[in-house]
Design a protein around this motif. Structure first.
Motif, PDB file in Angstrom:
ATOM      1  N   ALA A   1       0.832  -1.218   0.114  1.00 14.26           N
ATOM      2  CA  ALA A   1       0.038  -0.013   0.140  1.00 14.26           C
ATOM      3  C   ALA A   1       0.761   1.318   0.071  1.00 14.26           C
ATOM      4  CB  ALA A   1      -0.953  -0.045   1.276  1.00 14.26           C
ATOM      5  N   ALA A   2       1.981   1.374   0.862  1.00 12.55           N
ATOM      6  CA  ALA A   2       2.875   2.461   0.843  1.00 12.55           C
ATOM      7  C   ALA A   2       3.672   2.768  -0.435  1.00 12.55           C
ATOM      8  CB  ALA A   2       3.736   2.162   1.960  1.00 12.55           C
ATOM      9  N   VAL A   3       3.939   1.654  -0.926  1.00 10.61           N
ATOM     10  CA  VAL A   3       4.643   1.708  -2.282  1.00 10.61           C
ATOM     11  C   VAL A   3       3.844   2.345  -3.550  1.00 10.61           C
ATOM     12  CG1 VAL A   3       6.055   0.449  -4.033  1.00 10.61           C
ATOM     13  CG2 VAL A   3       6.509   0.235  -1.607  1.00 10.61           C
ATOM     14  N   GLU A   4       2.761   1.535  -3.363  1.00 12.36           N
ATOM     15  CA  GLU A   4       1.760   2.024  -4.679  1.00 12.36           C
ATOM     16  C   GLU A   4       1.418   3.483  -4.477  1.00 12.36           C
ATOM     17  OE1 GLU A   4      -1.776  -0.391  -3.789  1.00 12.36           O
ATOM     18  OE2 GLU A   4      -0.584  -2.142  -4.077  1.00 12.36           O
ATOM     19  N   TYR A   5       1.300   4.044  -3.222  1.00 12.07           N
ATOM     20  CA  TYR A   5       1.051   5.549  -3.041  1.00 12.07           C
ATOM     21  C   TYR A   5       2.132   6.305  -3.437  1.00 12.07           C
ATOM     22  CZ  TYR A   5      -0.923   9.736  -1.446  1.00 12.07           C
ATOM     23  OH  TYR A   5      -1.247  11.286  -1.329  1.00 12.07           O
ATOM     24  N   ALA A   6       3.345   5.863  -3.062  1.00 12.78           N
ATOM     25  CA  ALA A   6       4.416   6.729  -3.342  1.00 12.78           C
ATOM     26  C   ALA A   6       4.984   6.737  -4.898  1.00 12.78           C
ATOM     27  CB  ALA A   6       5.742   5.854  -2.807  1.00 12.78           C
ATOM     28  N   LEU A   7       4.592   5.603  -5.554  1.00 12.83           N
ATOM     29  CA  LEU A   7       4.681   5.782  -7.057  1.00 12.83           C
ATOM     30  C   LEU A   7       3.554   6.593  -7.824  1.00 12.83           C
ATOM     31  CD1 LEU A   7       5.641   1.608  -7.426  1.00 12.83           C
ATOM     32  CD2 LEU A   7       7.179   3.697  -7.948  1.00 12.83           C
ATOM     33  N   ARG A   8       2.646   6.662  -6.946  1.00 10.19           N
ATOM     34  CA  ARG A   8       1.304   7.294  -7.548  1.00 10.19           C
ATOM     35  C   ARG A   8       1.637   8.851  -7.388  1.00 10.19           C
ATOM     36  NH1 ARG A   8      -2.567   4.745  -5.628  1.00 10.19           N
ATOM     37  NH2 ARG A   8      -2.451   2.965  -7.311  1.00 10.19           N
ATOM     38  N   PHE A   9       2.079   9.163  -6.106  1.00  5.28           N
ATOM     39  CA  PHE A   9       1.849  10.503  -6.000  1.00  5.28           C
ATOM     40  C   PHE A   9       3.288  11.290  -5.364  1.00  5.28           C
ATOM     41  CE2 PHE A   9      -2.489   8.794  -5.037  1.00  5.28           C
ATOM     42  CZ  PHE A   9      -3.036   9.562  -6.022  1.00  5.28           C
ATOM     43  N   GLY A  10       4.172  10.393  -5.447  1.00  2.99           N
ATOM     44  CA  GLY A  10       5.595  10.993  -4.594  1.00  2.99           C
ATOM     45  C   GLY A  10       6.607  11.363  -5.340  1.00  2.99           C
ATOM     46  N   GLU A  11       6.340  11.554  -6.792  1.00  3.92           N
ATOM     47  CA  GLU A  11       7.617  12.140  -7.489  1.00  3.92           C
ATOM     48  C   GLU A  11       8.012  13.616  -7.297  1.00  3.92           C
ATOM     49  OE1 GLU A  11       9.172   9.958  -9.325  1.00  3.92           O
ATOM     50  OE2 GLU A  11       8.199   8.697  -8.337  1.00  3.92           O
ATOM     51  N   ASP A  12       6.994  14.504  -6.936  1.00  2.00           N
ATOM     52  CA  ASP A  12       7.426  15.822  -6.463  1.00  2.00           C
ATOM     53  C   ASP A  12       8.572  15.714  -5.472  1.00  2.00           C
ATOM     54  OD1 ASP A  12       6.060  16.898  -8.464  1.00  2.00           O
ATOM     55  OD2 ASP A  12       4.374  17.320  -7.607  1.00  2.00           O
ATOM     56  N   GLU A  13       8.231  14.926  -4.541  1.00  2.00           N
ATOM     57  CA  GLU A  13       9.129  14.940  -3.196  1.00  2.00           C
ATOM     58  C   GLU A  13      10.326  14.082  -3.591  1.00  2.00           C
ATOM     59  OE1 GLU A  13      10.429  15.157   0.641  1.00  2.00           O
ATOM     60  OE2 GLU A  13       8.686  16.247  -0.252  1.00  2.00           O
ATOM     61  N   ILE A  14      10.147  13.039  -4.427  1.00  2.00           N
ATOM     62  CA  ILE A  14      11.452  12.622  -4.725  1.00  2.00           C
ATOM     63  C   ILE A  14      12.517  13.490  -5.610  1.00  2.00           C
ATOM     64  CG2 ILE A  14      12.580  10.635  -6.413  1.00  2.00           C
ATOM     65  CD1 ILE A  14      11.045   9.757  -3.523  1.00  2.00           C
ATOM     66  N   ALA A  15      11.733  14.355  -6.488  1.00  2.00           N
ATOM     67  CA  ALA A  15      12.576  15.412  -7.195  1.00  2.00           C
ATOM     68  C   ALA A  15      13.259  16.434  -6.218  1.00  2.00           C
ATOM     69  CB  ALA A  15      11.777  16.070  -8.144  1.00  2.00           C
ATOM     70  N   ARG A  16      12.552  16.846  -5.299  1.00  2.00           N
ATOM     71  CA  ARG A  16      13.159  17.644  -4.155  1.00  2.00           C
ATOM     72  C   ARG A  16      14.278  17.151  -3.533  1.00  2.00           C
ATOM     73  NH1 ARG A  16       7.586  19.470  -3.650  1.00  2.00           N
ATOM     74  NH2 ARG A  16       7.174  17.969  -2.078  1.00  2.00           N
ATOM     75  N   ARG A  17      14.179  15.996  -2.997  1.00  2.00           N
ATOM     76  CA  ARG A  17      15.100  15.426  -2.485  1.00  2.00           C
ATOM     77  C   ARG A  17      16.631  15.126  -3.230  1.00  2.00           C
ATOM     78  NH1 ARG A  17      12.073  10.633   1.121  1.00  2.00           N
ATOM     79  NH2 ARG A  17      10.694  11.724   1.860  1.00  2.00           N
ATOM     80  N   ARG A  18      16.182  14.745  -4.438  1.00  2.00           N
ATOM     81  CA  ARG A  18      17.225  14.719  -5.463  1.00  2.00           C
ATOM     82  C   ARG A  18      17.959  16.003  -5.503  1.00  2.00           C
ATOM     83  NH1 ARG A  18      18.547  15.726 -10.432  1.00  2.00           N
ATOM     84  NH2 ARG A  18      20.065  14.343 -11.467  1.00  2.00           N
ATOM     85  N   GLU A  19      17.223  16.895  -5.677  1.00  2.00           N
ATOM     86  CA  GLU A  19      17.911  18.402  -5.952  1.00  2.00           C
ATOM     87  C   GLU A  19      18.522  18.815  -4.809  1.00  2.00           C
ATOM     88  OE1 GLU A  19      14.233  20.856  -6.877  1.00  2.00           O
ATOM     89  OE2 GLU A  19      14.004  19.731  -8.988  1.00  2.00           O
ATOM     90  N   LEU A  20      18.022  18.577  -3.404  1.00  2.00           N
ATOM     91  CA  LEU A  20      18.787  18.710  -2.274  1.00  2.00           C
ATOM     92  C   LEU A  20      20.209  18.135  -2.161  1.00  2.00           C
ATOM     93  CD1 LEU A  20      18.890  19.862   0.719  1.00  2.00           C
ATOM     94  CD2 LEU A  20      17.585  17.898   1.315  1.00  2.00           C
ATOM     95  N   VAL A  21      20.201  16.768  -2.581  1.00  2.00           N
ATOM     96  CA  VAL A  21      21.528  16.119  -2.449  1.00  2.00           C
ATOM     97  C   VAL A  21      22.594  16.709  -3.402  1.00  2.00           C
ATOM     98  CG1 VAL A  21      22.179  13.807  -3.034  1.00  2.00           C
ATOM     99  CG2 VAL A  21      20.466  14.039  -1.587  1.00  2.00           C
ATOM    100  N   VAL A  22      22.109  16.853  -4.736  1.00  3.28           N
ATOM    101  CA  VAL A  22      22.767  17.643  -5.642  1.00  3.28           C
ATOM    102  C   VAL A  22      23.639  18.709  -5.409  1.00  3.28           C
ATOM    103  CG1 VAL A  22      23.185  18.273  -8.180  1.00  3.28           C
ATOM    104  CG2 VAL A  22      21.657  16.134  -7.746  1.00  3.28           C
ATOM    105  N   GLU A  23      22.420  19.474  -4.730  1.00  5.71           N
ATOM    106  CA  GLU A  23      23.160  20.943  -4.423  1.00  5.71           C
ATOM    107  C   GLU A  23      24.004  20.887  -3.281  1.00  5.71           C
ATOM    108  OE1 GLU A  23      21.346  25.118  -2.401  1.00  5.71           O
ATOM    109  OE2 GLU A  23      19.882  23.342  -2.906  1.00  5.71           O
ATOM    110  N   GLN A  24      23.887  20.133  -2.126  1.00  8.35           N
ATOM    111  CA  GLN A  24      24.651  20.053  -1.265  1.00  8.35           C
ATOM    112  C   GLN A  24      26.124  19.191  -1.586  1.00  8.35           C
ATOM    113  OE1 GLN A  24      24.297  21.691   1.517  1.00  8.35           O
ATOM    114  NE2 GLN A  24      22.520  22.228   0.363  1.00  8.35           N
ATOM    115  N   ARG A  25      25.994  18.195  -2.634  1.00  5.82           N
ATOM    116  CA  ARG A  25      27.196  17.473  -3.024  1.00  5.82           C
ATOM    117  C   ARG A  25      27.996  18.411  -3.887  1.00  5.82           C
ATOM    118  NH1 ARG A  25      25.126  12.817  -6.244  1.00  5.82           N
ATOM    119  NH2 ARG A  25      25.150  14.289  -8.174  1.00  5.82           N
TER     120      ARG A  25
END
Length: 373
Positions: A268-292
């Motif tokens: 259930a959690a993975v289904e929701y994350a795949l359906r609605f979580g891409e904006d959050e994933i993009a923010r996390r990726r940008e954060l890591v790239v910026e700090q790296r």
């Protein structure tokens, strides 16, 4: 103000703007809290924050309504979502209780006692262990300057080799092999050797599109790619990962699939994350790239060096210091890092990349190292 008047004041507020304000406030609170923390833990590689609350709510809702029955052991909904995302058939995907479990299952399926598994080193410590558990012999190939040498890997392959496993980006060095290099290596391998590519950190690389290496399953039957929800998705505690193979890899995919599947709450959690979580994933990726990038820009002026990282961590070496000494210095400065010994190199440490305040603490500790020396 009456109760209805209180709620009317929010009627004209855009929902996304309201959510953005909540996220910004939470970020300020976290930064302030981190400044007060005596010890900042940068020793692990999973995402440090809780996932979106709706991901957890999806699991809770499933728990309230469907724990008296068995879950779908084929995880059909997740496989359908992933198939659409990656442009493959659902039959080319198997979902398991973490990528590590699927990798170990592949080792059991492909290796017999006396055979060999080849891997770059240093790399994820599971790889030699999963070979040993299958009764096979791990063959470690030293990394050149922290980056996998495809020629050296190919030269290490022999008649007894059945598996070559590649962590890409590599843990702990952060090095990334582009798809063209992985393709050349895969095509050069003998028919009896499978290439297993562990892409646990692939969302953090900025070299090429995320599915560039995964697309090799369209061309080669002996390539299999593994992904996880434990890192950028931040749900490592629910244990879920998946493997993608070619249309000709059905037997191997069936062999590594867990017999009773993945539990209902995780699905259930993975289904929701795949359906609605891409904006959050993009923010996390940008954060890591910026700090790296911040860390990498600072390194030339600091008494440490590190190979270029495409992951959410850096692999640090201090001039004239053992890894234990470097880790001890960090500890004294309020930063916990992972000693390099268990990861394959006694003279290194691995430091995870978090937010801006964590980067400040890491760089401050490194600057004090320069003063001490």
């Amino acid at each position: 103000m009456g109760l209805l008047d209180y709620y009317r004041q929010f009627e004209d507020i855009d929902q996304e703007e309201w959510n953005r304000g909540l996220r910004e406030r939470r970020a300020r609170e976290k930064a302030l809290a981190l400044q007060r923390v005596v010890q900042v833990d940068l020793s692990s590689t999973e995402w440090p924050d809780m996932p979106n609350s709706e991901v957890i709510n999806a699991a809770i809702a499933r728990a309230r309504g469907w724990v008296n029955g068995y879950p779908d052991r084929h995880a059909a909904t997740i496989r359908s979502q992933l198939a659409e995302r990656h442009g493959v058939a659902a039959e080319q995907i198997v979902v398991g209780n973490g990528a590590a479990e699927l990798l170990q299952a592949a080792a059991f399926a492909l290796l017999t006692p006396g055979e060999e598994l080849v891997t770059p080193w240093p790399s994820y410590p599971l790889y030699p262990l999963m070979a040993s558990r299958a009764g096979a012999r791990p063959v470690a190939v030293d990394l050149a300057s922290g980056r996998a040498d495809t020629r050296a890997l190919f030269d290490a392959v022999g008649e007894r080799t059945r598996v070559l496993v590649l962590c890409n980006p590599n843990d702990p060095t952060g090095a990334y092999l582009p798809a063209d290099e992985v393709r050349r290596l895969a095509r050069a391998l003998p028919e009896h050797v499978h290439l297993l590519v562990d892409e646990a950190y692939v969302q953090f690389q900025e070299v090429e599109p995320e599915d560039s290496v995964l697309r090799l399953v369209d061309e080669l039957d002996h390539v299999m790619v593994f992904r996880t929800f434990s890192k950028v998705y931040g749900i490592s505690g629910l244990r879920c990962g998946y493997a993608v193979g070619s249309r000709g890899a059905t037997r191997l995919l069936d062999a590594i699939a867990p017999a009773l599947g993945v539990n209902a709450l995780t699905q259930a959690a993975v289904e929701y994350a795949l359906r609605f979580g891409e904006d959050e994933i993009a923010r996390r990726r940008e954060l890591v790239v910026e700090q790296r990038r911040r860390i990498e820009r600072a390194l030339p002026d600091l008494p440490v060096d590190a190979p270029e990282s495409q992951a959410n961590f850096v692999w640090l070496h201090g001039t004239g210091l053992t890894g234990a000494q470097l880790a001890g210095h960090f500890q004294n400065e309020g930063v916990t890092v992972a000693p390099g010994g268990p990861l394959g190199a006694d003279d290194h440490v691995r430091a995870s990349i978090r937010g801006a305040v964590a980067t400040d603490r890491l760089l401050s500790a490194l600057q004090k190292l320069g003063t001490r020396n």
